[in-house]
Design an enzyme around this catalytic site. Structure first.
Site, PDB file in Angstrom:
ATOM      1  N   LYS A  83       0.963  -1.195   0.131  1.00 49.86           N
ATOM      2  CA  LYS A  83      -0.009   0.022   0.033  1.00 49.86           C
ATOM      3  C   LYS A  83       0.927   1.390   0.144  1.00 49.86           C
ATOM      4  CE  LYS A  83      -2.161   3.529   2.694  1.00 49.86           C
ATOM      5  NZ  LYS A  83      -1.950   4.245   1.384  1.00 49.86           N
ATOM      6  N   GLY A  87       6.982   5.996   8.577  1.00 45.05           N
ATOM      7  CA  GLY A  87       5.936   7.062   8.602  1.00 45.05           C
ATOM      8  C   GLY A  87       5.927   7.670   9.874  1.00 45.05           C
ATOM      9  N   SER A  88       4.989   8.428  10.435  1.00 47.35           N
ATOM     10  CA  SER A  88       4.988   9.241  11.673  1.00 47.35           C
ATOM     11  C   SER A  88       4.946   8.424  12.981  1.00 47.35           C
ATOM     12  CB  SER A  88       3.900  10.029  11.617  1.00 47.35           C
ATOM     13  OG  SER A  88       2.643   9.515  11.915  1.00 47.35           O
ATOM     14  N   VAL A 137       1.269   7.434  13.731  1.00 46.36           N
ATOM     15  CA  VAL A 137       0.660   6.441  13.150  1.00 46.36           C
ATOM     16  C   VAL A 137       1.481   4.921  13.412  1.00 46.36           C
ATOM     17  CG1 VAL A 137       0.391   5.282  11.004  1.00 46.36           C
ATOM     18  CG2 VAL A 137      -0.093   7.614  11.250  1.00 46.36           C
ATOM     19  N   GLY A 138       2.656   5.030  13.708  1.00 48.72           N
ATOM     20  CA  GLY A 138       3.344   3.672  14.129  1.00 48.72           C
ATOM     21  C   GLY A 138       2.898   3.261  15.401  1.00 48.72           C
ATOM     22  N   GLU A 141       9.543   2.278  11.170  1.00 47.94           N
ATOM     23  CA  GLU A 141      10.593   3.521  10.816  1.00 47.94           C
ATOM     24  C   GLU A 141       9.990   4.853  10.942  1.00 47.94           C
ATOM     25  OE1 GLU A 141      13.733   3.916  11.122  1.00 47.94           O
ATOM     26  OE2 GLU A 141      13.736   1.895  10.715  1.00 47.94           O
ATOM     27  N   CYS A 189      12.847  11.623   6.960  1.00 50.04           N
ATOM     28  CA  CYS A 189      12.994  11.207   8.596  1.00 50.04           C
ATOM     29  C   CYS A 189      14.385  11.587   8.969  1.00 50.04           C
ATOM     30  CB  CYS A 189      12.754   9.807   8.819  1.00 50.04           C
ATOM     31  SG  CYS A 189      11.452   9.172   8.000  1.00 50.04           S
ATOM     32  N   GLU A 245       8.831  17.015  15.286  1.00 48.97           N
ATOM     33  CA  GLU A 245       9.193  16.975  13.994  1.00 48.97           C
ATOM     34  C   GLU A 245       8.444  17.631  13.307  1.00 48.97           C
ATOM     35  OE1 GLU A 245       8.162  12.985  11.932  1.00 48.97           O
ATOM     36  OE2 GLU A 245      10.388  12.977  11.300  1.00 48.97           O
TER      37      GLU A 245
HETATM   38  C1  UN1 Z   1      14.144   9.004   5.064  1.00 42.85           C
HETATM   39  O1  UN1 Z   1      14.504   9.988   5.693  1.00 42.85           O
HETATM   40  O2  UN1 Z   1      12.817   8.928   4.985  1.00 42.85           O
HETATM   41  O3  UN1 Z   1      19.542   8.519   4.498  1.00 42.85           O
HETATM   42  C2  UN1 Z   1      14.806   8.154   4.298  1.00 42.85           C
HETATM   43  C3  UN1 Z   1      19.093   9.382   3.679  1.00 42.85           C
HETATM   44  C4  UN1 Z   1      18.273   8.356   2.434  1.00 42.85           C
HETATM   45  C5  UN1 Z   1      16.931   7.800   2.753  1.00 42.85           C
HETATM   46  C6  UN1 Z   1      16.307   8.562   4.013  1.00 42.85           C
HETATM   47  N1  UN1 Z   1      19.021   7.438   2.022  1.00 42.85           N
HETATM   48  O4  UN1 Z   1      18.654  10.405   3.610  1.00 42.85           O
END
Ligand code: UN1
Length: 510
Positions: free
Chosen positions: A190, A243-244, A247-248, A265, A299, A400
């Site tokens: 999804k 995601g956030s 939600v996680g 993650e 992220c 964040e």
């Molecule tokens: C993310 O930040 O959601 O290290 C992934 C990085 C990328 C992956 C980021 N290779 O910034």
């Protein structure tokens, strides 16, 4: 969802937008709901990428059943044969790299150089999967009894539900789906509703590379109508989500109640520390790249710059000059440094945090407003923003934002820098600029994060290294590298007794 405010009845240029479909049980098909949504380019609301199904739990159920059936045969395909498919996948993505990147920029906004990088990360992940297909090692261990062997094998688990974000529309689905499939699982995918077209492209290429049609299924739609039914479906064995943290948490409790394996993650509030002996030119380049690359929507984005007092004023000044020169615009325009936010809600969030920062008494160094240049007239653009005078308890230092907003905090020494860096609920990425090897090693040990860069930006993880964070950033799993193969397989322990007698462990040998 990426819906526009102004009227957008036709695609740019008047062409009919492409109608995209789900891929379920080996066939491209509409949702049972018959409903669709439009996705628009965030750099230009008038540009309609396509229409996509608004699916529901019935579509999910069909896809999971197909994936469950496909698992029976896919799990028995030799891992090396599964691996060869990923060699072909890598080759196909190399061939189409630029088209994939261009469509991705159009769909989610980041500049072409970065979408080329995102695609390259997926290519690297494919070749890494090809290599790992011959390295799904178990252990062989001596038995405590004579004429007996002990060993472990890595086994596929079943149906993997993959829920992915829009900020890395190729790389993140690749780094989940390639190892999932390589290990012998089947997939129901999804994608984020802001980047469904890139996801479809990935699935088309997986099929062309040779993944059996019902081993990979894609369903478009919302988290509520598709994501939750997927997580809760009794025949889905494992869930991987990026995601956030909010939600996680919800996913974790739903999956936990059903005893499912789940990899999360989640968010970050990543610090870059610059000590008095750090190389300021490099630190500046890293901060700009880390804070404003992908318009701050990573992220791993640098959202806090923690500067030691001796170089604070100078670096803030350098940052101000350089940030003011950044040009916002369409990511396909080579003159553009910073693309739009992905959608209106994301821009609203950024605006609300800038207001929060001002109300909290932080000092606006630059940015802090929408970009009003002509090339930004029809997109979700916001000027790259720097706040100085930020203190550790302010919300802009802790929460964040997921946008181009950098908070600068001043500290007196190394110990304070580490304490400030750790004063958040998250722990994904981090960085320190120093020439002092002792401090560098203390930082590697003491910063609470899954990733620490020495003299580098907080972004730029490589696909063959474990990726993930501590604290509210995740639940202890690591994606990327060899560790993601541990998540997508489980260990079977085997005892082989060739003594010709029934030996009893813990009894016969004592
Ligand atoms: C993310 O930040 O959601 O290290 C992934 C990085 C990328 C992956 C980021 N290779 O910034």
């Amino acid at each position: 969802m990426n819906s526009p405010t102004p009227s957008t009845s036709a695609a740019a240029g008047g062409a009919t937008p492409r109608k995209f479909q789900n891929f379920i049980a080996g066939k491209w098909c509409d949702s049972v709901t018959g409903e669709t949504y439009e996705n628009h380019s965030p750099a230009n609301w008038k540009d309609i990428i396509g229409t996509f199904p608004r699916s529901n739990e019935e579509d999910v159920d069909r896809a999971v059943k197909a994936a469950r059936k496909a698992f029976k045969t896919w799990r028995l395909v030799p891992a090396a044969d599964r691996g060869n498919i990923f060699q072909r996948m890598g080759d196909l993505m190399v061939k189409h790299k630029e088209d994939i990147a261009r469509e991705m920029t159009r769909e989610m906004g980041k500049v072409l150089k970065e979408t080329m990088g995102d695609t390259q990360e997926a290519i690297d992940t494919a070749y890494y999967a090809f290599g790992e297909s011959r390295r799904l090692f178990g252990h062989t261990v001596p038995s405590e009894l004579p004429n007996k062997n002990c060993m472990t094998f890595r086994m596929p688990i079943g149906v993997a539900g993959l829920i992915t974000p829009w900020n890395f529309p190729s790389a993140i689905p690749a780094w989940k789906s390639f190892p999932a499939l390589l290990c012998g699982n089947t997939v129901v995918f999804k994608p984020a509703s802001d980047t469904p077209a890139t996801a479809v492209r990935l699935v088309e290429l997986l099929l062309e590379a040779g993944v059996p049609p019902d081993a990979v299924n894609i369903i478009h739609g919302s988290g509520r109508k598709v994501g939750i039914p997927l997580i809760e479906h009794p025949e889905v064995d494992l869930i991987s989500f990026t995601g956030s943290s909010e939600v996680g948490r919800d996913i974790s409790s739903r999956a936990g109640a059903r005893l499912k394996r789940v990899s999360l993650e989640l968010g970050g509030k990543n610090p870059q520390i610059v000590l008095d002996d750090g190389n300021l030119d490099l630190a500046l380049e890293a901060a700009l790249w880390g804070a404003f690359g992908t318009t701050g929507q990573r992220c791993t984005a640098t959202s806090r710059l923690i500067i030691q007092a001796g170089v604070h004023d100078k670096l803030v000044d350098m940052l101000k000059n350089a940030t003011n020169k950044l040009r916002c615009g369409d990511g396909l325009d080579p003159k553009t440094d910073v693309g739009p936010l992905v959608n209106e809600a994301q821009r609203d969030t950024v605006e609300s945090y800038v207001k929060i920062g001002l109300d909290e008494g932080a000092k606006l160094v630059c940015g802090g407003e929408r970009d009003t240049s002509p090339q930004c007239a029809n997109g979700w653009f916001y000027r790259p923003t720097v706040f100085a005078g930020v203190t550790p308890e302010m919300r802009i230092a802790k929460e964040e934002i997921f946008g181009p907003v950098l908070s600068v905090l001043k500290v007196k020494d190394f110990d304070e820098a580490i304490a400030v860096a750790n004063n958040v609920d998250y722990g994904l990425s981090s960085s320190i600029f120093t020439q002092d090897v002792n401090r560098a090693f203390r930082a590697m040990r003491d910063i609470e994060a899954g990733i620490t860069y020495i003299n580098g930006a907080t972004i730029g993880a490589e696909c063959h290294m474990p990726f993930g964070g501590v604290k509210d950033t995740g639940n202890g799993h690591r994606e990327g590298g060899w560790t993601v193969y541990e998540f997508f397989s489980e260990i079977k322990t085997i005892y082989v007794d060739f003594s010709g007698t029934l030996q009893k462990a813990q009894i016969d040998n004592y």
